[in-house]
Design a protein around this motif. Structure first.
Motif, mmCIF file in Angstrom:
data_model
loop_
_atom_site.group_PDB
_atom_site.id
_atom_site.type_symbol
_atom_site.label_atom_id
_atom_site.label_comp_id
_atom_site.label_asym_id
_atom_site.label_seq_id
_atom_site.Cartn_x
_atom_site.Cartn_y
_atom_site.Cartn_z
ATOM 1 N N ALA A 185 -42.407 41.774 83.242
ATOM 2 C CA ALA A 185 -42.620 43.227 83.172
ATOM 3 C C ALA A 185 -44.013 43.565 82.656
ATOM 4 C CB ALA A 185 -41.562 43.855 82.272
ATOM 5 N N GLU A 186 -44.521 42.758 81.721
ATOM 6 C CA GLU A 186 -45.787 43.088 81.076
ATOM 7 C C GLU A 186 -47.010 42.738 81.910
ATOM 8 O OE1 GLU A 186 -46.394 44.807 77.846
ATOM 9 O OE2 GLU A 186 -44.604 45.333 78.961
ATOM 10 N N PHE A 187 -46.871 41.830 82.868
ATOM 11 C CA PHE A 187 -48.038 41.496 83.675
ATOM 12 C C PHE A 187 -48.555 42.718 84.422
ATOM 13 C CE2 PHE A 187 -48.093 36.778 83.539
ATOM 14 C CZ PHE A 187 -49.463 36.640 83.489
ATOM 15 N N ALA A 188 -47.649 43.554 84.902
ATOM 16 C CA ALA A 188 -48.088 44.766 85.618
ATOM 17 C C ALA A 188 -48.784 45.719 84.661
ATOM 18 C CB ALA A 188 -46.884 45.443 86.267
ATOM 19 N N SER B 6 -54.161 48.255 78.511
ATOM 20 C CA SER B 6 -54.234 46.864 78.912
ATOM 21 C C SER B 6 -54.283 45.947 77.703
ATOM 22 C CB SER B 6 -55.474 46.643 79.785
ATOM 23 O OG SER B 6 -55.406 47.446 80.935
ATOM 24 N N ARG B 7 -55.086 46.302 76.694
ATOM 25 C CA ARG B 7 -55.227 45.430 75.519
ATOM 26 C C ARG B 7 -53.915 45.295 74.765
ATOM 27 N NH1 ARG B 7 -56.902 46.190 70.202
ATOM 28 N NH2 ARG B 7 -57.417 48.365 70.542
ATOM 29 N N HIS C 176 -50.725 45.946 75.826
ATOM 30 C CA HIS C 176 -49.725 45.223 76.604
ATOM 31 C C HIS C 176 -50.108 43.755 76.741
ATOM 32 C CE1 HIS C 176 -46.946 48.367 77.964
ATOM 33 N NE2 HIS C 176 -47.977 49.174 77.881
ATOM 34 N N ALA C 177 -51.408 43.475 76.835
ATOM 35 C CA ALA C 177 -51.852 42.085 76.936
ATOM 36 C C ALA C 177 -51.504 41.308 75.672
ATOM 37 C CB ALA C 177 -53.357 42.039 77.191
ATOM 38 N N GLN C 178 -51.617 41.935 74.502
ATOM 39 C CA GLN C 178 -51.275 41.237 73.265
ATOM 40 C C GLN C 178 -49.798 40.837 73.255
ATOM 41 O OE1 GLN C 178 -52.573 44.052 70.319
ATOM 42 N NE2 GLN C 178 -54.648 43.243 70.254
ATOM 43 N N THR C 179 -48.944 41.748 73.702
ATOM 44 C CA THR C 179 -47.517 41.407 73.800
ATOM 45 C C THR C 179 -47.318 40.258 74.774
ATOM 46 O OG1 THR C 179 -46.882 43.691 73.305
ATOM 47 C CG2 THR C 179 -45.232 42.309 74.362
ATOM 48 N N LEU C 180 -48.029 40.292 75.874
ATOM 49 C CA LEU C 180 -47.928 39.242 76.885
ATOM 50 C C LEU C 180 -48.373 37.892 76.317
ATOM 51 C CD1 LEU C 180 -47.385 38.509 79.841
ATOM 52 C CD2 LEU C 180 -49.678 39.323 80.396
ATOM 53 N N ILE C 181 -49.483 37.897 75.596
ATOM 54 C CA ILE C 181 -50.000 36.657 75.008
ATOM 55 C C ILE C 181 -48.987 36.057 74.033
ATOM 56 C CG2 ILE C 181 -51.751 35.742 73.445
ATOM 57 C CD1 ILE C 181 -53.701 37.802 74.738
ATOM 58 N N LYS C 182 -48.415 36.911 73.189
ATOM 59 C CA LYS C 182 -47.442 36.419 72.204
ATOM 60 C C LYS C 182 -46.210 35.833 72.891
ATOM 61 C CE LYS C 182 -48.869 40.116 69.095
ATOM 62 N NZ LYS C 182 -48.464 41.395 68.479
ATOM 63 N N ALA C 183 -45.736 36.513 73.935
ATOM 64 C CA ALA C 183 -44.561 36.004 74.644
ATOM 65 C C ALA C 183 -44.861 34.665 75.312
ATOM 66 C CB ALA C 183 -44.097 37.035 75.668
ATOM 67 N N LEU C 184 -46.036 34.524 75.920
ATOM 68 C CA LEU C 184 -46.424 33.259 76.546
ATOM 69 C C LEU C 184 -46.539 32.142 75.498
ATOM 70 C CD1 LEU C 184 -49.075 34.599 79.074
ATOM 71 C CD2 LEU C 184 -47.035 33.269 79.691
ATOM 72 N N THR C 185 -47.031 32.480 74.303
ATOM 73 C CA THR C 185 -47.152 31.483 73.244
ATOM 74 C C THR C 185 -45.782 30.975 72.817
ATOM 75 O OG1 THR C 185 -49.142 32.616 72.478
ATOM 76 C CG2 THR C 185 -48.141 31.038 70.970
ATOM 77 N N GLN D 223 -52.434 30.169 80.648
ATOM 78 C CA GLN D 223 -52.199 31.517 81.181
ATOM 79 C C GLN D 223 -52.487 32.569 80.102
ATOM 80 O OE1 GLN D 223 -48.203 32.027 82.622
ATOM 81 N NE2 GLN D 223 -48.740 33.749 83.949
ATOM 82 N N ALA D 224 -52.031 32.295 78.876
ATOM 83 C CA ALA D 224 -52.286 33.230 77.779
ATOM 84 C C ALA D 224 -53.778 33.342 77.489
ATOM 85 C CB ALA D 224 -51.531 32.781 76.523
#
Length: 984
Positions: free
Chosen positions: A876-879, A889-890, A892-901, A922-923
């Motif tokens: 969901a967060e990639f979009a 973007s920043r 939502h990107a932080q949430t994305l980075i944390k989830a990938l970690t 990817q993160a």
């Protein structure tokens, strides 16, 4: 009972037939106990009515006969009574309907006390169509926040998987019964209809039609306020339904297009309101043959005016029940305008009705105020009669004026000279104020622009030199304006002195717009004397006579002070209700008072922001900007200030650009040293959190506010709380500054003030998130206690606390044991409700709640389930992370980075080193894409990757403690356990 039982039976006959079989049985049992004569008369009518032919039987009666097989009484052994659903204990059955059962319930989780009306699907009737309608009702209620609508509190699924939800409990009775028991007048009944219109108009504005307006769905509480309930068959405009999936409507109140074609649109709701108008005002139906033949798709009749439906049988009792002297008086009251309004509302064709429920309400208000209707302006003579009814004193004076017109001509020359002197004096004073205070401030709702003490003293001296002895009103207004300015900088002694001088200067002169009186009340609010301010403002309103423009203007001015006092006293919903009425009143004043309308819109928007009703707050702020920008740039920028606060609450991508625009405008209109410019500087810094571009400019802004107001002023306390993180030497110095800010605000605004609670929230957050190097033994416990107290204090005054709740969740997940994790789970449930109520789906907060929920699963050892949740969140967060706005973007990107970690961590636990490296790569690409603002995150991701490649320990610190702590604890323990070669 003194009234004839037969007449009373006639008045309840139709309502009885509208009830279900069980409800009819309850009504008969109740009448047997308290009014056997009425029961006998009612049964007699039912028996006589049973002899009619089929086409003469009312639909409700025919349905009642079909329902005769239903249980004779409401079930008292309902298995749900005494059980719990979610946090709610079910106490008893309130009502049963076609969709489900409504129970009385109370909150039983020990958090706080609250009553609710809890609605459940009746298991015996559950079907896909019913369940879909039930969920639809819950979803619609979740979108509605209005004092006249029983709004949603909670919801979930029961043990059988059926949905339920809890609504605000309305302790009231059906509107028709409430009116009849009190012999409410026609005017009082119209006032209730206007309240229903306001609630329904709000629902329509959210795209929702009710579809079942009838007396039993309009409850009136003990305070006389109407509440719209039961959105069981509501829908969005134009929603399509498949054949056979219709939930039954109430045919007696349904519009022709709804009965014949299943159309559900705002016009159909308006028709039902029109029928309700007939029932409340004349106790009749719009069509005299309101029978089964009305269901035939042939229009054989047209609505009849209400006054013509009052026949001689029972008319005297009906008139008495509506506060009229006799039947003739009731007919006169209903005839003409009121009948015209009702007729238009129940027109057979939708296009012949009012364009909206709001326009219907406006004509009802015009009737109440003796004004010409929009649909029926009337002749010049009729308009004059209405004017005389509104202004009886003015009409008498007008008649008298005709007798003295010749004398007035003799005085005209003197008056012209006097007006010329007044104009010249006003220009002189305006020039004085413009040259000293920076703006002409002799008009408006009550705010005066800031000025330094030196400029105020200079203005006062210059004002004393002006020859205003023959202009007492102007002199009083000028002194009152100075009094307000002194109050702004906290010099209440000088403010009181000047306000008293203004009253003395006024003498017997008219207090135009009640500016002097309003000044004294405004200063009471400024000094936190809220109860006295409310008392004086209400007393001033009570002294106003008539309904002229001046009186209505004064009511808005005094009403604004009442709203401020209510809010500051913790009466948040009452303050919002007052502000709603002020906006309506200000609109009715017309285009000559656009600035006043902008001011009350700003007032209401401020309330809405603090209640996290951000969308209507943004609408008010933007309208205020549009109104004020051509005439008052300072006022327009006040509204722009609110837009920046809204964007901060939503973590909007527009926050940084809005704060930059506000700062540029403040510098252009007020100069760099003005405290409002300083506030804009601090707001811009907050948009850059957690790194400030220019700490020196922030320090200068704080100094400017201190120089303007003094360091013991609430504005300085707010500024210090908002900027301490940017100007502190280190985290412990930041805590010192925050404690200083909280102390200032507690002394000047009180412990329960929202601005004080906001500063305490900042202190609690920074205590919890203190870096290990600076952390004290009691910091965490103190911080969590502060935030918990804040949540309770805000709940007590009706203000949401999503920020405090989010910080507590983070703290519990980071440091908590099992008990704290249980607390985090409860807080997450509340935060999920916050996300639905206060934020848009693409805001950062809903994604943050989803992230925290998966971290909770991870902390509890449910790693596989957490990993699946992180996978869904990432998708969901990639979009969102690749959106067009940098700010969004920043975040939502932080949430994305944390989830990938976390996914990389789980892969490491499973010895899937290559998969873990892929997630980290990817993160890293996401972190690189948001560049310098997250350079630290990019660096720590590279450290994670290098540690996996070399099988060495991870670094001891990271930019996101919540993620990093888990990674260090788990990966350092497991990274070496997978052998020499990685396994996929």
């Amino acid at each position: 009972m003194t009234q004839d039982p037969k007449l009373r039976a006639l008045s309840v006959f139709d309502d009885y037939l509208d009830l279900s079989g069980a409800a009819q049985a309850r009504m008969r049992a109740d009448l047997q106990q308290r009014d056997p004569e009425l029961l006998a008369a009612l049964l007699s009518l039912l028996a006589a009515d049973g002899e009619a032919s089929l086409l003469d039987i009312a639909p409700a009666e025919l349905l009642a006969q079909v329902r005769s097989a239903e249980p004779a009484a409401l079930e008292t052994d309902d298995p749900r009574v005494g059980t719990r659903l979610g946090a709610w204990q079910i106490d008893g059955v309130i009502a049963e309907g076609g969709m489900g059962t409504v129970y009385a319930a109370h909150r039983a989780d020990g958090q706080y006390e609250q009553r609710a009306a809890l609605k459940c699907v009746r298991a015996t009737l559950a079907s896909p169509a019913l369940l879909q309608a039930f969920v639809g009702e819950r979803n619609h209620l979740a979108r509605l926040e209005h004092p006249g609508i029983a709004t949603l509190l909670d919801g979930g699924l029961d043990a059988d998987g059926h949905p339920w939800f809890a609504m605000r409990y309305v302790d009231g009775v059906a509107v028709d019964a409430w009116c009849d028991r009190r012999n409410a007048s026609v005017g009082e009944r119209v006032d209730l209809l206007i309240q229903v219109c306001e609630a329904l108009s709000y629902a329509h504005a959210q795209g929702i039609v009710h579809r079942d307006i009838k007396p039993s769905n309009v409850l009136v509480g003990a305070d006389g306020r109407a509440h719209l309930v039961d959105f069981g068959i509501s829908s969005h405009f134009g929603d399509a339904q498949a054949p056979g999936e219709h939930i039954a409507i109430t045919p007696d109140y349904a519009a022709p297009e709804a009965r014949e074609h299943g159309v559900h649109a705002p016009a159909a709701d308006q028709y039902a309101l029109g029928v309700l108008t007939y029932r409340l005002l004349c106790a009749q139906w719009p069509l005299p043959l309101h029978r089964l033949r009305n269901l035939i798709a042939v229009n054989i009749s047209q609505p009849v005016p209400m006054d013509r439906l009052i026949d001689d049988d029972g008319a005297q009792a009906l008139a008495h029940q509506r506060g009229a002297r006799d039947a003739a008086a009731l007919r006169r009251e209903l005839a003409g305008d009121l009948s015209a309004i009702a007729l238009k509302a129940v027109a057979s064709l939708p296009q012949d009705r009012y364009a909206s429920v709001s326009e219907f309400a406006q004509d009802l208000r015009r009737w109440r105020e003796h004004r010409p209707l929009a649909i029926r302006p009337g002749s010049r003579w009729s308009r004059m009669r209405k004017w005389r009814r509104r202004n009886p004193v003015a009409a008498l004076l007008g008649t008298t004026l005709a007798l003295v017109v010749l004398a007035a001509l003799g005085l005209s020359l003197w008056q012209q000279q006097r007006n010329a002197r007044e104009i010249a004096a006003t220009q002189t004073v305006s020039q004085l104020f413009a040259s000293t205070l920076g703006a002409a401030t002799l008009s408006g709702l009550g705010s005066a622009p800031f000025s330094s003490r030196a400029l105020l003293e200079k203005t006062e001296r210059e004002l004393g030199k002006l020859p205003l002895h023959d202009q007492p009103g102007l002199r009083a207004r000028s002194l009152a304006t100075l009094a307000r300015s002194y109050a702004v900088i906290g010099d209440y002694r000088s403010a009181e002195r000047l306000a008293a001088q203004a009253q003395q200067a006024l003498g017997s002169e008219e207090d135009r717009d009640n500016f002097v009186a309003a000044t004294r009340i405004a200063m009471l609010n400024t000094q936190n004397h809220y109860a006295e301010a409310m008392h004086r403002a209400r007393a001033e309103i009570a002294r106003l006579s008539g309904d002229g423009q001046a009186a209505r203007l004064s009511r808005v001015i005094f009403g604004s002070e009442i709203a401020k006092a209510q809010w500051s006293s913790g009466e948040t919903l009452a303050a919002l209700d007052t502000a709603d009425k002020l906006v309506v009143s200000a609109r009715e004043l017309g285009s000559d008072h656009r600035e006043l309308l902008a001011q009350v819109l700003i007032l209401r928007a401020g309330f809405l922001i603090r209640l996290y009703r951000l969308r209507p707050a943004e609408s008010d702020a933007r309208e205020a900007i549009a109104l004020a920008r051509p005439i008052n740039n300072v006022l327009a920028d006040d509204a722009l200030d609110l837009l920046t606060v809204i964007s901060a609450r939503r973590v909007s991508p527009l926050q940084r650009s809005l704060t930059q625009e506000l700062l540029q405008r403040r510098r252009a209109t007020l100069g760099r040293s003005h405290p409002l410019t300083a506030r804009a500087e601090i707001l811009r810094a907050l948009s850059q959190y957690p790194s400030a571009d220019s700490p020196r400019e922030i320090e200068q802004a704080l100094a400017n506010i201190g120089a303007a107001y003094g360091r013991e002023h609430p504005d300085y306390g707010w500024a210090l709380s908002a900027s301490s993180w940017a100007i502190a030497r280190d985290p412990r110095d930041n805590i010192r500054l925050l404690r200083e800010a909280v102390g200032i605000l507690q002394r000047t605004r009180g412990a329960r003030s929202e601005v004080t609670l906001g500063a305490q929230g900042n202190l609690g957050k920074d205590l919890i998130e203190m870096p290990d190097k600076f952390r004290g033994a009691t910091d965490f416990d103190e911080g969590t206690a502060l935030l918990e107290r804040n949540i309770e204090a805000k709940r007590a005054i009706g203000v949401p606390a999503p920020a405090e709740r989010t910080t507590l969740i983070r703290a519990m997940l980071l440091y908590g044991g099992q008990a704290q994790l249980d607390t985090a789970e409860r807080l997450l449930s509340e935060s999920a409700i916050d996300s639905r109520l206060y934020y848009a789906p693409d805001d950062a907060q809903p994604a943050q709640v989803a992230f925290f929920r998966n971290v909770l699963l991870f902390r509890r050892g449910q790693h596989a389930q957490a990993d699946q949740g992180f996978a869904r969140l990432i998708e969901a967060e990639f979009a969102a992370a690749t959106g067009e706005h940098e700010r969004r973007s920043r975040l939502h990107a932080q949430t994305l980075i944390k989830a990938l970690t976390f996914r990389a961590l789980y892969a490491t636990q499973r010895c899937q080193r290559e998969q873990a490296l892929a997630y980290l790569a990817q993160a890293s690409r996401v972190a690189d894409a948001i560049s310098a603002s997250d350079a630290a995150m990019a660096r720590i991701l590279r450290d994670y990757r290098n540690a996996l490649l070399s099988r060495s320990p991870l670094p001891a610190s990271g930019p996101d403690r919540l993620v990093h702590t888990q990674v260090i604890e788990e990966t350092n323990r497991l990274a070496r356990s997978c052998g020499a070669a990685p396994r996929d």
